[in-house]
Write a protein that holds these residues in place. Structure first.
Motif, mmCIF file in Angstrom:
data_model
loop_
_atom_site.group_PDB
_atom_site.id
_atom_site.type_symbol
_atom_site.label_atom_id
_atom_site.label_comp_id
_atom_site.label_asym_id
_atom_site.label_seq_id
_atom_site.Cartn_x
_atom_site.Cartn_y
_atom_site.Cartn_z
ATOM 1 N N ARG A 116 0.801 -1.210 0.000
ATOM 2 C CA ARG A 116 0.000 0.000 0.000
ATOM 3 C C ARG A 116 0.844 1.274 0.000
ATOM 4 O O ARG A 116 0.332 2.343 0.305
ATOM 5 C CB ARG A 116 -0.907 -0.001 1.247
ATOM 6 C CG ARG A 116 -1.993 -1.057 1.206
ATOM 7 C CD ARG A 116 -3.044 -0.749 2.248
ATOM 8 N NE ARG A 116 -2.511 -0.752 3.599
ATOM 9 C CZ ARG A 116 -2.511 -1.832 4.388
ATOM 10 N NH1 ARG A 116 -2.989 -2.987 3.948
ATOM 11 N NH2 ARG A 116 -2.021 -1.753 5.600
ATOM 12 N N THR A 117 2.158 1.135 -0.321
ATOM 13 C CA THR A 117 3.019 2.319 -0.361
ATOM 14 C C THR A 117 2.461 3.334 -1.348
ATOM 15 O O THR A 117 2.109 3.007 -2.474
ATOM 16 C CB THR A 117 4.443 1.936 -0.800
ATOM 17 O OG1 THR A 117 4.938 0.935 0.081
ATOM 18 C CG2 THR A 117 5.363 3.141 -0.761
ATOM 19 N N LEU A 118 2.400 4.580 -0.912
ATOM 20 C CA LEU A 118 1.812 5.631 -1.741
ATOM 21 C C LEU A 118 2.670 5.882 -2.978
ATOM 22 O O LEU A 118 3.892 5.913 -2.899
ATOM 23 C CB LEU A 118 1.679 6.923 -0.927
ATOM 24 C CG LEU A 118 0.716 6.874 0.257
ATOM 25 C CD1 LEU A 118 0.782 8.181 1.034
ATOM 26 C CD2 LEU A 118 -0.698 6.594 -0.209
ATOM 27 N N PRO A 119 2.046 6.089 -4.137
ATOM 28 C CA PRO A 119 2.788 6.347 -5.371
ATOM 29 C C PRO A 119 3.774 7.507 -5.275
ATOM 30 O O PRO A 119 4.890 7.389 -5.766
ATOM 31 C CB PRO A 119 1.678 6.624 -6.389
ATOM 32 C CG PRO A 119 0.503 5.869 -5.865
ATOM 33 C CD PRO A 119 0.611 5.935 -4.373
ATOM 34 N N PRO A 120 3.399 8.664 -4.649
ATOM 35 C CA PRO A 120 4.388 9.751 -4.538
ATOM 36 C C PRO A 120 5.655 9.313 -3.818
ATOM 37 O O PRO A 120 6.765 9.702 -4.187
ATOM 38 C CB PRO A 120 3.636 10.829 -3.750
ATOM 39 C CG PRO A 120 2.193 10.555 -4.012
ATOM 40 C CD PRO A 120 2.088 9.068 -4.106
ATOM 41 N N LYS A 121 5.505 8.507 -2.801
ATOM 42 C CA LYS A 121 6.665 8.015 -2.064
ATOM 43 C C LYS A 121 7.524 7.127 -2.957
ATOM 44 O O LYS A 121 8.765 7.173 -2.909
ATOM 45 C CB LYS A 121 6.187 7.240 -0.835
ATOM 46 C CG LYS A 121 7.298 6.816 0.106
ATOM 47 C CD LYS A 121 6.729 6.133 1.320
ATOM 48 C CE LYS A 121 7.847 5.668 2.254
ATOM 49 N NZ LYS A 121 7.299 4.988 3.455
ATOM 50 N N LYS A 122 6.859 6.312 -3.759
ATOM 51 C CA LYS A 122 7.593 5.454 -4.690
ATOM 52 C C LYS A 122 8.349 6.290 -5.715
ATOM 53 O O LYS A 122 9.494 5.975 -6.081
ATOM 54 C CB LYS A 122 6.617 4.523 -5.430
ATOM 55 C CG LYS A 122 6.124 3.345 -4.627
ATOM 56 C CD LYS A 122 5.328 2.436 -5.541
ATOM 57 C CE LYS A 122 4.829 1.214 -4.797
ATOM 58 N NZ LYS A 122 4.084 0.310 -5.686
#
Length: 391
Positions: A18-24
């Motif tokens: 569930r890691t947020l896309p912006p963080k990725k």
């Protein structure tokens, strides 16, 4: 890299999924920048050695080979790792996975063993300078590089050949080496890190002690020459500094070649005028030819300061080399030993990736540490940057 791993539990946890896309995106951009910088710096070192005749020295061949190895890590290992982290699963097939693991393990091991080889070369150069200077040839450096690569392959091959393949569906999309034998963990970690680490610590400690001894001998020699000057009326020149710079030869400096590699050439004494005054009773004739400087009093007063400066520079350089190596690789290999010998121990995927990339960063730091204290490398880099600015 991912040298080996225990059979993981919940490799792709729901929280990681569930890691947020912006963080990725931020993570991927950061890792990409690190990979680009690693590529650039190692290419700069290789190019500088290739085009600068003054850098064509056997000791620098090892530095060049280290840069090539770290460049392979940057080009062949880091990009695939970034994709793997971004996708959270391996999407490039089993064949590419096997090739990537092979290159990852071999190149990272080779990079570490290069550091041990450089430590051996520096130790020989400072403790047996005269004899080793005759043996320190390009062919010998090439042989050391070949041995390093051979050992890297021998250390990396067994875990790859005896990989454990599982039919677990949760591991089908992962690219790791699974095994159930502690022997593989001990064999790989000892050969790839712990033995080279012990060797590097011992050799650099001996190098520092040898350099310290050389400094003490140099100061004792200067004190002895000063005693001869005083007792034998070797009166130093009192001409102003502006009158004594015409062609005076440089005072010899009994520093080994390796000591100079740790020191900044800017700390060398300036050339001084030769001055002799004959007297009837001269008790130190054996020291007479050593008196070739304008002001021995000035040289004597600078001696301990210069020696202390070089000693501090040597200590700081050795500290950076060892510190960077330990900080980058020790956490990863400690984790590998713990996780693979303790059945109830495990780490999160985020922590595993962090420790893996901490090791990769050593390939970014190596070209900086092993060249930044060398004046010839600095000048070569400046010439390369100036030339590139005109393109």
């Amino acid at each position: 890299g991912r040298f080996f791993s225990e059979v993981p539990q919940n490799i792709a946890s729901s929280e990681y999924k569930r890691t947020l896309p912006p963080k990725k995106i931020v993570l991927s951009v950061t890792l990409s920048v690190l990979a680009i910088l690693t590529t650039f710096l190692n290419c700069l070192v290789i190019t500088a050695i290739a085009v600068t005749r003054k850098l064509h020295h056997p000791a620098n061949y090892l530095i060049c080979s280290l840069a090539v190895t770290d460049l392979l890590v940057a080009v062949l290992v880091m990009p695939f790792s970034i994709i793997y982290i971004q996708k959270e699963s391996w999407v490039m097939g089993k064949v590419v996975c096997t090739i990537w693991l092979s290159v990852d393990i071999t190149c990272c091991t080779c990079s570490i063993l290069h550091l041990a080889a450089i430590a051996i070369d520096r130790y020989r150069a400072i403790t047996d300078a005269v004899e080793y200077s005759r043996k320190r040839t390009g062919a010998r450096a090439g042989a050391m590089v070949a041995v390093v690569w051979l050992l890297s392959i021998l250390i990396s091959l067994p875990p790859l050949l005896w990989r454990y393949y599982t039919g677990d569906a949760d591991q089908e999309d992962q690219c790791i080496i699974l095994h159930h034998h502690i022997a593989f963990t001990l064999y790989s970690t000892l050969g790839a890190f712990y033995i080279p680490l012990l060797l590097i610590l011992i050799l650099y400690f001996k190098i520092y002690r040898a350099a310290q001894t050389l400094y003490m001998r140099r100061e004792a020699s200067r004190a002895s020459r000063h005693s001869c000057m005083t007792n034998g009326s070797m009166i130093p020149s009192t001409y102003p500094a502006g009158d004594a710079g015409d062609g005076g030869p440089r005072s010899p400096d009994p520093v080994s070649p390796q000591d100079k590699s740790f020191s900044d050439p800017s700390t060398e004494e300036a050339p001084r005028e030769r001055m002799r005054i004959s007297v009837k009773k001269f008790h130190c004739k054996a020291r007479r030819n050593d008196s070739r400087s304008e002001s021995r009093r000035s040289q004597l007063s600078q001696g301990p300061r210069i020696s202390g400066s070089r000693e501090r520079k040597a200590a700081s350089t050795l500290g950076l080399i060892i510190g960077a190596f330990v900080i980058c690789w020790l956490p990863f290999f400690v984790k590998e030993v713990i996780v693979n010998t303790c059945s109830s121990c495990s780490t999160s995927m985020e922590m595993a990736d962090f420790l893996t990339w901490l090791g990769y960063i050593n390939s970014l730091i190596n070209p900086l540490i092993y060249t930044i204290f060398n004046e010839d490398f600095k000048k070569a880099f400046q010439r390369l940057v100036r030339c590139s600015s005109y393109l």
